[in-house]
Design an enzyme around this catalytic site. Structure first.
Site, PDB file in Angstrom:
ATOM      1  CG  ASP A 181      -0.393   0.312   2.509  1.00  0.00           C
ATOM      2  OD1 ASP A 181       0.757  -0.102   2.743  1.00  0.00           O
ATOM      3  OD2 ASP A 181      -1.064   0.941   3.341  1.00  0.00           O
TER       4      ASP A 181
ATOM      5  CB  CYS B  19      20.092   4.933   8.125  1.00  0.00           C
ATOM      6  SG  CYS B  19      21.617   4.057   8.534  1.00  0.00           S
TER       7      CYS B  19
ATOM      8  CB  CYS C 107      17.959  -2.756  10.691  1.00  0.00           C
ATOM      9  SG  CYS C 107      17.721  -1.313   9.656  1.00  0.00           S
TER      10      CYS C 107
ATOM     11  CB  CYS D 250      10.043   0.655   4.716  1.00  0.00           C
ATOM     12  SG  CYS D 250       8.788   0.712   3.406  1.00  0.00           S
TER      13      CYS D 250
END
Length: 408
Positions: free
Chosen positions: A295, A368, A345, A349
Site C-alpha cells: 500500500d 538509518c 533492520c 522499508c
C-alpha cells in the site's frame, strides 16, 4: 508457473482513499487521482467483494486466514457491507479459521458498530496520534476542526461492548517531541497494544502525469521531505524514551509492536516486512479489485492486476511481485552489509530508501540514524530479557534484573 509465495496478506481498501477526515499527512488521499471514477463509484461492489473473500481464503495454505479492512475510512461503507462480508466468509471458509481486523479513525463508531464488531470478534485498530495536542496537530476534519472528542467517543463505545482494540500512532514532526506524553496517554485510554509508525514522505515540486505529489524512492526530479515527516534521528530517540519506561514498568502488561517485532527478529524468526530481508507478501487490494505489491507502492507501474480478471494466487507470484519482494535484499546498501544492527533492520522499508550511501547510490534509508540509535540502545536489554524469558523468569524478576544491570 509453480507457486513460490503460498501465504501472504491481502489487505483491503474497500472504500479506496475515501475518508471522512482530512489528515494533512495522509499519503493515501491523493490516490483518488488514479481512480477518477471514484467520485461516483467509490465502494467495493458485490462481485469484487466476493472474489476477494473467495480467492483470499482459497489461496492461503495456512489454517487461519486474516482479513484486514483499511482505507480511507472503511466504516463509511456502512455495517451492511461488512455483514455481507461475514456471510461470504462463512460461505467460503471451509474448515479454516477467519480473523477480521478493522483499521478506523473511530469517528463513526457507535452502539450499532460496537455490537457488530463484538459479535464477529473483530480486532479494531484505532488511529490516534496521542492526546488532544498531538492528535489535532494533523488529524482534523475537512473544515479544519478537531477530531479528538469524536475519536474518544468511539473508543468509549468499543470499551463499553468489550471490543478488543489496539492503537496505531503516526509519529510525525510534532508528537515525536512528546514520546512519554503520547505513551502514557495511550495507556490511560486503555490501549494495551500500540503501534508507532514513523511518517516519512517526500513531495515532488510538481505533481506527476497522474496528479500524484508524494513520490517513490527512485524519483529523479526536484523534491523535498515533507514538513510533517520525522527528522532522520528523532524517531530513534522517541522509541528509546518509550522503551526505557516500558521495559522497567510495563513489560508483560502492555505491548509495543515495534519492540515485539524486534525481539521476534532477534530470535531468528520472520517478523514484520519492514525489518525482514525481503517483502512482497503484504499486498493491497483497491476497491475496484486492483492489486498492488504494497500500500506504500500504489503507483501505476506497481499494479499487479485485478482479481476480477486474475486469481490472487497468480498475482502474488507474478515475476513483477517476486522481483519487488527480492529487491529489498538485492538493492541493499553496501553500508548496511557492514552494520552491526543489519540482522534486525535489513535496511528498513524500501519506500524510505532515498538518501545517498557511501557509494553515492540512493539506497540509504532516511531513518538509518534512527534505527541505529534505537537498536544499539535496546539490543543488549532485549537480549537480557530474552535470556531471562528462556529461564522462565517472571515479569517482575525480568524488570528488576534489567533495572539493576542497565539503569542503576
Amino acid at each position: 508457473m509453480s507457486l513460490v509465495i503460498e501465504n501472504f496478506q491481502l489487505m483491503a481498501k474497500p472504500s479506496g482513499s475515501v475518508c471522512n477526515i482530512d489528515c494533512s499527512y495522509c499519503f493515501y488521499l491523493e490516490k483518488e487521482h488514479l481512480y477518477p471514477e471514484r467520485k461516483s463509484h467509490w465502494k467495493m461492489d458485490q462481485q469484487t467483494l466476493e472474489n476477494y473473500i473467495k480467492q483470499n481464503i482459497k489461496a492461503q495454505r495456512a489454517d487461519v486466514v486474516d482479513f484486514v479492512w483499511q482505507g480511507g475510512e472503511p466504516t463509511m461503507l456502512g455495517i451492511d457491507f461488512f455483514k455481507q462480508a461475514m456471510v461470504l466468509q462463512e460461505t467460503y471458509r471451509g474448515n479454516k479459521q477467519i480473523n477480521n481486523y478493522l483499521q478506523t479513525n473511530g469517528i463513526n463508531l457507535n452502539q450499532e458498530w460496537a455490537q457488530f464488531l463484538k459479535e464477529h470478534n473483530f480486532l479494531v485498530g484505532l488511529s490516534i496520534d496521542g492526546d488532544r495536542i498531538s492528535n489535532d496537530a494533523y488529524r482534523l476534519t475537512r473544515s479544519g476542526k478537531s477530531t479528538f472528542d469524536a475519536v474518544m467517543q468511539g473508543i468509549e463505545w468499543l470499551k463499553k461492548f468489550h471490543v478488543e482494540f489496539n492503537t496505531l500512532t503516526v509519529v510525525n514532526t510534532k508528537n515525536v517531541q512528546r514520546p512519554l506524553d503520547v505513551y502514557r496517554f495511550l495507556k490511560r485510554i486503555g490501549s494495551r497494544y500500540m503501534q508507532f509508525i514513523p511518517l516519512v514522505e517526500r513531495a515532488a515540486a510538481e505533481p506527476d502525469e497522474n496528479g500524484l505529489t508524494l513520490i517513490k524512492p527512485d524519483f529523479p526530479g526536484q523534491c523535498r521531505v515533507t514538513d510533517w515527516s520525522v527528522s532522520e534521528g528523532a524517531f530513534g530517540e522517541f522509541l528509546n524514551a518509550i522503551f526505557d519506561e516500558w521495559v522497567l514498568k510495563d513489560f508483560g502488561e502492555y505491548f509495543v509492536m515495534n519492540f515485539e517485532q524486534t525481539m521476534t527478529k532477534m530470535t531468528g524468526q520472520a517478523s514484520a516486512c519492514v525489518i525482514n530481508e525481503t517483502c512482497g507478501r503484504n499486498l493491497v487490494i483497491e476497491s475496484n479489485g486492483d492489486v498492488y505489491s504494497c500500500d506504500h507502492f500504489v503507483y501505476p507501474d506497481d499494479k499487479l492486476g485485478n482479481i476480477n480478471q486474475q486469481d490472487v494466487s497468480e498475482l502474488v507470484n507474478l515475476p513483477q511481485n517476486l522481483e519487488f519482494g527480492a529487491r529489498k535484499k538485492t538493492h541493499l546498501s553496501q553500508d548496511c552489509e557492514h552494520c552491526i544492527v543489519k540482522s534486525v533492520c535489513n535496511g528498513g522499508c524500501p519506500k524510505q530508501r532515498f538518501l545517498l550511501d557511501s557509494q553515492g547510490l540512493p539506497r540509504k534509508n532516511y531513518l538509518c540514524q534512527s534505527y541505529y540509535t534505537h537498536l544499539v540502545h535496546v539490543w543488549p536489554r532485549m537480549k537480557t530479557a530474552l535470556d531471562l524469558l528462556y529461564q522462565n523468569a517472571t515479569d517482575k524478576q525480568l524488570k528488576q534484573a534489567i533495572k539493576n544491570k542497565y539503569y542503576s
